[in-house]
Design an enzyme around this catalytic site. Structure first.
Site, PDB file in Angstrom:
ATOM      1  NE  ARG A 129       9.320  -2.587   0.574  1.00 46.83           N
ATOM      2  CZ  ARG A 129       8.905  -2.792  -0.658  1.00 46.83           C
ATOM      3  NH1 ARG A 129       9.635  -3.509  -1.489  1.00 46.83           N
ATOM      4  NH2 ARG A 129       7.750  -2.310  -1.063  1.00 46.83           N
ATOM      5  CG  ASP A 157       9.244  -0.370   5.802  1.00 44.12           C
ATOM      6  OD1 ASP A 157       8.115  -0.540   5.319  1.00 44.12           O
ATOM      7  OD2 ASP A 157       9.803  -1.222   6.525  1.00 44.12           O
ATOM      8  CB  CYS A 186      -8.239  -7.414   1.756  1.00 46.17           C
ATOM      9  SG  CYS A 186      -7.225  -5.929   1.559  1.00 46.17           S
ATOM     10  CB  VAL A 200      -0.945   0.016   1.215  1.00 45.28           C
ATOM     11  CG1 VAL A 200      -1.713   1.335   1.296  1.00 45.28           C
ATOM     12  CG2 VAL A 200      -1.921  -1.154   1.144  1.00 45.28           C
ATOM     13  CB  THR A 245      -4.750  -3.615  10.217  1.00 44.28           C
ATOM     14  OG1 THR A 245      -5.280  -3.556   8.880  1.00 44.28           O
ATOM     15  CG2 THR A 245      -4.366  -2.222  10.653  1.00 44.28           C
ATOM     16  CB  THR A 259      -8.224  -2.411   6.484  1.00 44.34           C
ATOM     17  OG1 THR A 259      -7.979  -2.161   5.104  1.00 44.34           O
ATOM     18  CG2 THR A 259      -9.662  -2.876   6.670  1.00 44.34           C
TER      19      THR A 259
END
Length: 425
Positions: A40, A35, A261, A17, A86, A121
């Site tokens: 990464r 991050d 999700c 995201v 999340t 989310t």
């Protein structure tokens, strides 16, 4: 109040995201992607995205984008966008630790007038009930007086090269009318598909969480139909294709329901519902059914092996695919692991092949040692778990060549005609 020409953006979290957001905003505003994963960040600085969501050329073209793993480097920003995972815990309860940690990071950086926008989310109310108190505590500032918040739920579809961030309508919201307008205008600079300004943060949170809950319930229905049609010796796919000739029939397919999700978001909604005294029935029933599909697939394969006289205790089964969806390296909440675990309960030896997955990540996340190549005449069973391009290009003879004389091929993804395999959903 910040004007658009003063915006300096800090993106907290550079996963599936956060990185596309950082790249798009980096084309318009000074943007710093942060991050905690130093490895990464170093790969992104080198122009490489291991998630494959952003191309090397897109990274290089985002001229005002830089990356860091040091939180103090984003202190200069005045708009912070939180895009952290999340997940749920082992008991299927919301795990808000990444979100709480990101809120602490942002809180320590806040100056008067700053805005924090959340994309993660959550259940309705989480931003203002969980995140805002942390921001106030860490910053010493007062919400909606000294700093402000927005919520714009992510709609990233990993691996989808057609529906990209700019081409998906974005829901926006803010903690005041003025902030809501600012957040909406900010996203309009990168979202070509347009935006939808929700009346409150809580409405925007609820809208996001029901998007995937609706899909989850619909897939659960199709999965249940597949179980019924199997007992009736009817092809589920043929039934769905026939029913799909009606204009308003929804084109869902049976299968494993994982990912960051669909297999997670409903638990956020049911958690909040139970907290306010309502026990969801349909949502949790759908979740139980979808979570049971791995068990069903493995037990069905075992039964078919027994009917063919195959000794399961001496069998070796190949699982084709480990990611939660086709043609992407995303392993988050993959339910292929349910099939593997169930086979191991039966004492069956399992090998997993997935050319999209980093073997080190598979080992670290799931203690799975991927095989690097496929050997002929080796397996008593094959389960096609993910429809990667490499697998769709295989013929049924290619699969049979991997098997010993007595074997079972189970096609979770319905890549082959029903009469060419030994079982399918």
């Amino acid at each position: 109040m910040i004007s658009l020409n003063e915006v300096k953006i800090g993106i907290i979290g550079l996963g599936y995201v956060g990185l596309p957001l950082a790249v798009e905003f980096g084309n318009k505003f000074p943007t710093i992607g942060f991050d905690l994963n130093e490895g990464r960040v170093k790969k992104l600085r080198d122009g490489s995205d291991t998630t494959l969501e952003v191309s090397d050329s897109e990274l290089q073209a985002s001229k005002e984008l830089t990356f860091t793993f040091r939180p103090e480097d984003i202190k200069q920003c005045n708009v912070y966008i939180v895009a952290v995972p999340t997940p749920i815990d082992a008991a299927k309860r919301p795990n808000l630790h990444p979100l709480e940690s990101a809120s602490k990071t942002a809180g320590k950086l806040l100056d008067p007038g700053d805005i924090v926008i959340f994309e993660s989310t959550v259940y309705p109310g989480a931003t203002e009930e969980v995140c805002v108190p942390i921001l106030e505590k860490e910053s010493g500032l007062q919400y909606n007086t000294d700093f402000f918040c927005g919520y714009s739920p992510e709609r990233i579809n990993p691996g989808d090269k057609e529906h990209r961030l700019p081409s998906i309508v974005k829901v926006t919201s803010g903690s005041t009318e003025e902030i809501a307008e600012f957040v909406d205008n900010l996203y309009k600079t990168i979202i070509t598909a347009g935006t939808f300004s929700a009346s409150s943060i809580k409405v925007a949170e609820a809208a996001k969480v029901i998007e995937n809950t609706q899909r989850d319930v619909n897939i659960a229905l199709i999965n249940e139909l597949a179980l019924i049609f199997e007992k009736l010796n009817i092809s589920t796919i043929e039934v769905l294709e026939a029913a799909g000739t009606k204009w308003n029939f929804l084109p869902f397919r049976p299968g494993l329901v994982g990912g960051h999700c669909i297999g997670v978001d409903p638990y956020y909604l049911t958690h909040k519902a139970q907290e306010v005294g309502y026990h969801p029935k349909m949502i949790l029933a759908g979740r139980r059914l979808n979570d049971n599909m791995g068990h069903y697939i493995a037990s069905t394969v075992i039964k078919k092996m027994v009917k063919k006289g195959i000794d399961a205790a001496k069998a070796k089964i190949l699982i084709l695919g480990l990611t939660f969806k086709e043609n992407c390296p995303d392993l988050r909440n993959t339910r292929v692991t349910d099939i593997i675990a169930e086979f191991k309960e039966y004492g069956v030896s399992v090998e997993v092949y997935d050319p999209w997955v980093d073997p080190e990540e598979a080992k670290n996340e799931y203690q799975i040692d991927l095989v690097s190549n496929l050997e002929k005449r080796k397996y008593s069973g094959i389960v096609i778990a993910v429809a990667h391009q490499q697998f769709t290009e295989m013929t049924i003879n290619d699969l049979r060549d991997l098997c010993i004389e007595k074997s079972v091929i189970y096609d979770v993804k319905n890549l082959f005609p029903r009469d060419q395999v030994d079982g399918c959903l």
